[in-house]
Scaffold this motif. Structure first.
Motif, PDB file in Angstrom:
ATOM      1  N   ASP A  16       0.837  -1.208   0.000  1.00  0.00           N
ATOM      2  CA  ASP A  16       0.000   0.000   0.000  1.00  0.00           C
ATOM      3  C   ASP A  16       0.870   1.255   0.000  1.00  0.00           C
ATOM      4  O   ASP A  16       0.614   2.207  -0.739  1.00  0.00           O
ATOM      5  N   PHE A  17       1.895   1.260   0.835  1.00  0.00           N
ATOM      6  CA  PHE A  17       2.838   2.381   0.913  1.00  0.00           C
ATOM      7  C   PHE A  17       3.499   2.613  -0.445  1.00  0.00           C
ATOM      8  O   PHE A  17       3.568   3.741  -0.936  1.00  0.00           O
ATOM      9  N   HIS A  18       3.953   1.541  -1.055  1.00  0.00           N
ATOM     10  CA  HIS A  18       4.598   1.613  -2.368  1.00  0.00           C
ATOM     11  C   HIS A  18       3.640   2.222  -3.396  1.00  0.00           C
ATOM     12  O   HIS A  18       4.035   3.087  -4.187  1.00  0.00           O
ATOM     13  N   GLY A  19       2.390   1.788  -3.382  1.00  0.00           N
ATOM     14  CA  GLY A  19       1.396   2.319  -4.317  1.00  0.00           C
ATOM     15  C   GLY A  19       1.155   3.810  -4.128  1.00  0.00           C
ATOM     16  O   GLY A  19       1.059   4.562  -5.112  1.00  0.00           O
ATOM     17  N   LYS A  20       1.059   4.250  -2.879  1.00  0.00           N
ATOM     18  CA  LYS A  20       0.864   5.676  -2.602  1.00  0.00           C
ATOM     19  C   LYS A  20       2.027   6.497  -3.134  1.00  0.00           C
ATOM     20  O   LYS A  20       1.836   7.570  -3.706  1.00  0.00           O
ATOM     21  N   LEU A  21       3.233   5.991  -2.926  1.00  0.00           N
ATOM     22  CA  LEU A  21       4.401   6.737  -3.394  1.00  0.00           C
ATOM     23  C   LEU A  21       4.522   6.710  -4.917  1.00  0.00           C
ATOM     24  O   LEU A  21       4.929   7.700  -5.515  1.00  0.00           O
ATOM     25  N   GLN A  22       4.155   5.605  -5.534  1.00  0.00           N
ATOM     26  CA  GLN A  22       4.180   5.546  -6.998  1.00  0.00           C
ATOM     27  C   GLN A  22       3.254   6.606  -7.583  1.00  0.00           C
ATOM     28  O   GLN A  22       3.585   7.229  -8.582  1.00  0.00           O
ATOM     29  N   HIS A  23       2.101   6.822  -6.961  1.00  0.00           N
ATOM     30  CA  HIS A  23       1.163   7.849  -7.430  1.00  0.00           C
ATOM     31  C   HIS A  23       1.754   9.245  -7.301  1.00  0.00           C
ATOM     32  O   HIS A  23       1.315  10.167  -7.972  1.00  0.00           O
ATOM     33  N   LYS A  24       2.734   9.399  -6.440  1.00  0.00           N
ATOM     34  CA  LYS A  24       3.405  10.692  -6.256  1.00  0.00           C
ATOM     35  C   LYS A  24       4.657  10.800  -7.130  1.00  0.00           C
ATOM     36  O   LYS A  24       5.423  11.737  -6.996  1.00  0.00           O
ATOM     37  N   GLY A  25       4.869   9.803  -7.989  1.00  0.00           N
ATOM     38  CA  GLY A  25       6.054   9.822  -8.837  1.00  0.00           C
ATOM     39  C   GLY A  25       7.330   9.486  -8.097  1.00  0.00           C
ATOM     40  O   GLY A  25       8.425   9.815  -8.536  1.00  0.00           O
ATOM     41  N   SER A  26       7.199   8.826  -6.975  1.00  0.00           N
ATOM     42  CA  SER A  26       8.352   8.465  -6.158  1.00  0.00           C
ATOM     43  C   SER A  26       8.814   7.051  -6.473  1.00  0.00           C
ATOM     44  O   SER A  26       8.080   6.266  -7.068  1.00  0.00           O
ATOM     45  N   ARG A  27      10.015   6.743  -6.037  1.00  0.00           N
ATOM     46  CA  ARG A  27      10.588   5.422  -6.266  1.00  0.00           C
ATOM     47  C   ARG A  27      11.012   4.828  -4.931  1.00  0.00           C
ATOM     48  O   ARG A  27      11.602   5.506  -4.092  1.00  0.00           O
ATOM     49  N   VAL A  28      10.715   3.540  -4.763  1.00  0.00           N
ATOM     50  CA  VAL A  28      11.041   2.822  -3.531  1.00  0.00           C
ATOM     51  C   VAL A  28      11.854   1.587  -3.890  1.00  0.00           C
ATOM     52  O   VAL A  28      11.487   0.845  -4.807  1.00  0.00           O
ATOM     53  N   VAL A  29      12.964   1.378  -3.185  1.00  0.00           N
ATOM     54  CA  VAL A  29      13.726   0.143  -3.328  1.00  0.00           C
ATOM     55  C   VAL A  29      13.978  -0.451  -1.943  1.00  0.00           C
ATOM     56  O   VAL A  29      13.971   0.266  -0.947  1.00  0.00           O
ATOM     57  N   LEU A  30      14.174  -1.769  -1.909  1.00  0.00           N
ATOM     58  CA  LEU A  30      14.416  -2.497  -0.678  1.00  0.00           C
ATOM     59  C   LEU A  30      15.812  -3.086  -0.719  1.00  0.00           C
ATOM     60  O   LEU A  30      16.312  -3.435  -1.797  1.00  0.00           O
ATOM     61  N   CYS A  31      16.434  -3.220   0.458  1.00  0.00           N
ATOM     62  CA  CYS A  31      17.751  -3.856   0.515  1.00  0.00           C
ATOM     63  C   CYS A  31      17.948  -4.550   1.853  1.00  0.00           C
ATOM     64  O   CYS A  31      17.182  -4.345   2.794  1.00  0.00           O
ATOM     65  N   ASN A  32      19.002  -5.367   1.898  1.00  0.00           N
ATOM     66  CA  ASN A  32      19.429  -6.066   3.113  1.00  0.00           C
ATOM     67  C   ASN A  32      18.363  -7.005   3.679  1.00  0.00           C
ATOM     68  O   ASN A  32      18.203  -7.104   4.891  1.00  0.00           O
ATOM     69  N   LEU A  33      17.661  -7.713   2.819  1.00  0.00           N
ATOM     70  CA  LEU A  33      16.652  -8.655   3.283  1.00  0.00           C
ATOM     71  C   LEU A  33      17.316  -9.968   3.664  1.00  0.00           C
ATOM     72  O   LEU A  33      18.001 -10.588   2.847  1.00  0.00           O
ATOM     73  N   ALA A  34      17.130 -10.380   4.915  1.00  0.00           N
ATOM     74  CA  ALA A  34      17.618 -11.687   5.360  1.00  0.00           C
ATOM     75  C   ALA A  34      16.885 -12.754   4.545  1.00  0.00           C
ATOM     76  O   ALA A  34      15.781 -12.513   4.050  1.00  0.00           O
ATOM     77  N   PRO A  35      17.467 -13.933   4.395  1.00  0.00           N
ATOM     78  CA  PRO A  35      16.802 -14.981   3.609  1.00  0.00           C
ATOM     79  C   PRO A  35      15.372 -15.276   4.067  1.00  0.00           C
ATOM     80  O   PRO A  35      14.486 -15.494   3.238  1.00  0.00           O
ATOM     81  N   THR A  36      15.128 -15.256   5.375  1.00  0.00           N
ATOM     82  CA  THR A  36      13.774 -15.515   5.869  1.00  0.00           C
ATOM     83  C   THR A  36      12.807 -14.409   5.466  1.00  0.00           C
ATOM     84  O   THR A  36      11.652 -14.671   5.154  1.00  0.00           O
ATOM     85  N   VAL A  37      13.280 -13.174   5.463  1.00  0.00           N
ATOM     86  CA  VAL A  37      12.440 -12.038   5.059  1.00  0.00           C
ATOM     87  C   VAL A  37      12.206 -12.083   3.558  1.00  0.00           C
ATOM     88  O   VAL A  37      11.075 -11.917   3.089  1.00  0.00           O
ATOM     89  N   GLN A  38      13.255 -12.333   2.796  1.00  0.00           N
ATOM     90  CA  GLN A  38      13.108 -12.397   1.344  1.00  0.00           C
ATOM     91  C   GLN A  38      12.127 -13.500   0.964  1.00  0.00           C
ATOM     92  O   GLN A  38      11.305 -13.323   0.059  1.00  0.00           O
ATOM     93  N   ALA A  39      12.161 -14.621   1.646  1.00  0.00           N
ATOM     94  CA  ALA A  39      11.233 -15.718   1.366  1.00  0.00           C
ATOM     95  C   ALA A  39       9.782 -15.286   1.584  1.00  0.00           C
ATOM     96  O   ALA A  39       8.875 -15.755   0.888  1.00  0.00           O
ATOM     97  N   SER A  40       9.553 -14.368   2.521  1.00  0.00           N
ATOM     98  CA  SER A  40       8.198 -13.864   2.770  1.00  0.00           C
ATOM     99  C   SER A  40       7.631 -13.117   1.568  1.00  0.00           C
ATOM    100  O   SER A  40       6.427 -13.085   1.366  1.00  0.00           O
ATOM    101  N   PHE A  41       8.506 -12.516   0.774  1.00  0.00           N
ATOM    102  CA  PHE A  41       8.076 -11.775  -0.400  1.00  0.00           C
ATOM    103  C   PHE A  41       7.764 -12.704  -1.578  1.00  0.00           C
ATOM    104  O   PHE A  41       7.196 -12.278  -2.569  1.00  0.00           O
ATOM    105  N   PHE A  42       8.154 -13.965  -1.467  1.00  0.00           N
ATOM    106  CA  PHE A  42       7.948 -14.953  -2.526  1.00  0.00           C
ATOM    107  C   PHE A  42       7.299 -16.206  -1.930  1.00  0.00           C
ATOM    108  O   PHE A  42       7.878 -17.286  -1.946  1.00  0.00           O
ATOM    109  N   PRO A  43       6.060 -16.079  -1.411  1.00  0.00           N
ATOM    110  CA  PRO A  43       5.456 -17.194  -0.681  1.00  0.00           C
ATOM    111  C   PRO A  43       5.147 -18.423  -1.535  1.00  0.00           C
ATOM    112  O   PRO A  43       5.022 -19.515  -1.009  1.00  0.00           O
ATOM    113  N   HIS A  44       5.042 -18.276  -2.841  1.00  0.00           N
ATOM    114  CA  HIS A  44       4.679 -19.395  -3.688  1.00  0.00           C
ATOM    115  C   HIS A  44       5.886 -20.094  -4.303  1.00  0.00           C
ATOM    116  O   HIS A  44       5.731 -21.045  -5.050  1.00  0.00           O
ATOM    117  N   HIS A  45       7.084 -19.622  -3.965  1.00  0.00           N
ATOM    118  CA  HIS A  45       8.302 -20.266  -4.451  1.00  0.00           C
ATOM    119  C   HIS A  45       8.678 -21.386  -3.493  1.00  0.00           C
ATOM    120  O   HIS A  45       8.692 -21.197  -2.285  1.00  0.00           O
TER     121      HIS A  45
END
Length: 144
Positions: A109-138
């Motif tokens: 939701d946060f990302h969508g709000k910022l995209q509407h404002k022409g902003s850019r968001v990037v993520l970094c330093n995701l631990a393997p357990t956190v990164q896996a949360s972003f890909f639940p079907h893998h």
């Protein structure tokens, strides 16, 4: 540059890679109606770099999981309001070991709000357990 493909987010392995991806060729630095030094959040720490980059880290302390999600929801909504159009936001997950589906939904939701404002968001330093949360079907288990 180690960038992970995700349907919504740009995910980088390291802080410097994410910072480089957000580097602006423009000398324009955003100005804010409220001084960023006065911004207060319960679950986020936000530092505005001299280049105008918003470096966001997670505090990860709350009495309960529901408090954490409620605080994170409010913090992300408030931050989206405070950031100007065309902002560059680096979400640094250093030290975060868990990040569940509810938190990812709030982040989306946060990302969508910022995209509407022409902003850019990037993520970094995701631990393997956190990164896996972003890909639940893998599958994490290799196929035989």
């Amino acid at each position: 540059m180690a960038k992970t493909r995700h349907r919504t987010f740009e995910i980088f392995d390291f802080l410097q890679e994410a910072s480089d991806a957000l580097a602006s060729k423009s000398a324009r630095v955003p100005t804010y109606a409220l001084d960023p030094d006065l911004w207060r959040f319960r679950q986020l720490d936000v530092a505005i770099k001299p280049s105008g980059l918003a470096h966001v880290t997670f505090k990860q302390h709350a009495d309960s999981e529901s408090d954490l999600i409620n605080d994170l929801t409010k913090d992300l909504a408030d931050l989206a309001e405070l950031l100007t159009n065309g902002s560059r936001v680096l979400l640094d997950f250093e030290g975060v070991r868990t990040f569940d589906a509810d938190a990812i939904a709030k982040l989306t939701d946060f990302h969508g709000k910022l995209q509407h404002k022409g902003s850019r968001v990037v993520l970094c330093n995701l631990a393997p357990t956190v990164q896996a949360s972003f890909f639940p079907h893998h599958s994490t288990n290799p196929s035989p």
